[in-house]
Scaffold this active site. Structure first.
Site, PDB file in Angstrom:
ATOM      1  CE  LYS A 165      -3.273  -2.931   0.329  1.00 47.43           C
ATOM      2  NZ  LYS A 165      -4.183  -3.140  -0.701  1.00 47.43           N
ATOM      3  CG  ASP A 241      -9.022  -2.111  -6.102  1.00 40.88           C
ATOM      4  OD1 ASP A 241      -8.631  -1.363  -6.484  1.00 40.88           O
ATOM      5  OD2 ASP A 241      -8.810  -2.843  -4.970  1.00 40.88           O
ATOM      6  CE  LYS A 265      -9.792  -5.297  -2.849  1.00 36.38           C
ATOM      7  NZ  LYS A 265      -9.442  -4.002  -2.340  1.00 36.38           N
TER       8      LYS A 265
END
Length: 368
Positions: A165, A241, A265
């Site tokens: 991240k 995403d 997802k």
């Protein structure tokens, strides 16, 4: 076969370590999970789970799932759970949008359909690769030193795929990327996930400064318009995403060449039924995939694994699973677990794992 009862449970799933996204902009410590049990008149029982990644990440939250199920339950009661398209349409008519609230019902119906057919869900969906899927770690937005330590912890568990991240500070992001790449091992898969944390200018700064490394970035900007605007100004492969929610999003991304990778997802897109259409759009346009549970227990991870098993091995980079990040155990160690950094498809019919109801506590709602 008919749906006769829907039972809803709420469980807090504490994370092993506090988790930060986008340079510390978002922090999570506990996930609000909803588990759904669907009973039928023929004695088969299916289980589903919906666990958003906190309440501040995207427009999805635990109480919203439970409110959505309350709204949709009268419309799906009495339907045949094996007819997943009928259930999908009933939910869409009862509650337009709110896809994340529909995912656990969809999962439970696929679980029942697989049990009725005597097949794992992946086989029932028409594909069922037994190639173990690499699990992508989730390395929160931290310093260079903390990033190294966390990647090493995952490597010790056998992980070969990592979602690092970044976002929020251009200089720090460039430094972290270069440091991770300097230590990357042969065969490792690394995806740098910005979680919408850059402006267009910041994205181009980092992508230009790291172009020599040929790395992948996920969701570099807030919207599809932002990502499209910079698409011709850098050479890095991009995964989406957060902005891959509907089939319309998928077709636009594919048509306009906005991204090279889909990060599907399942909770976000509404479950397996809707995700399978996105998979097919991706395959038809030469777009690779990561498959992810938005968060949650081994149930959510197993659902993601079933979809991943329907994707050709060469087109599926990894699955993201949350079970190694949470401290709660709701299935007594059953179901697909980390084996040398990979998940193996279960051979049991249906989902292949059910929770211990004692671990879920008392239901918060029952619909008949």
């Amino acid at each position: 076969m008919r749906i006769t009862c829907i039972t809803v449970y709420q469980v807090d799933l504490p994370l092993e370590h506090p988790y930060w996204l986008s340079g510390g902009r978002l922090k999570f410590e506990v996930l609000d999970a909803t588990f759904v049990r669907i009973d039928t008149d023929e004695g088969l029982v299916g289980w589903g789970e919906g666990t958003p990644w906190g309440h501040t990440y995207v427009p999805a939250h635990g109480p919203g799932i439970r409110a959505g199920i309350q709204t949709m339950a009268p419309f799906v009661m009495g339907l045949d759970p094996r007819c997943v398209l009928d259930v999908e349409r009933a939910m869409d008519r009862a509650l337009p949008g709110h896809l994340y609230a529909k995912s656990p019902i969809d999962m439970a119906c696929w679980d029942i359909a697989g049990q009725a057919a005597g097949l794992p869900i992946a086989d029932l969906m028409g594909g069922g690769s037994r190639t173990p899927r690499p699990i992508a770690s989730s390395v929160g937005a931290k310093s260079v030193e903390e990033t190294r330590d966390m990647i090493e912890r995952y490597r010790a568990r056998g992980y070969i795929a990592h979602s690092v991240k970044i976002g929020g500070d251009v200089a720090r992001d460039i430094a972290r990327i270069r440091d991770v790449e300097s230590l990357r091992r042969d065969g490792e898969i690394v995806l740098y996930d910005v979680n919408r944390g850059w402006t267009r200018a910041q994205a181009l700064q980092v992508m230009s400064a790291t172009q020599d490394l040929q790395v992948m970035f996920e969701q570099p900007c807030e919207t599809l318009d932002d990502i499209a605007a910079i698409a011709g100004k850098h050479a890095a492969p991009v995964s989406v995403d957060e902005t891959l929610v509907t089939l319309q999003d998928a077709t636009r991304i594919a048509r306009d060449g906005i991204a090279e990778i889909f990060g599907i997802k399942l909770n976000r897109v509404g479950g397996l039924t809707k995700a399978a259409r996105m998979r097919d759009v991706a395959l038809a346009h030469g777009i690779d995939m990561f498959v992810m549970a938005t968060g949650g227990s081994v149930l959510a991870d197993t659902e993601a694994l079933h979809l991943a098993a329907t994707i050709p091995d060469a087109n599926c980079h990894a699955v993201w699973a949350c079970q190694d990040m949470i401290t709660a155990e709701i299935a007594g160690g059953r179901g697909p677990r980390n084996i040398d950094g990979h998940l193996h498809l279960p051979e049991e019919p249906g989902l292949g794992v059910h929770p211990d109801e004692d671990a879920l506590g008392d239901p918060v709602a029952v619909y008949r």
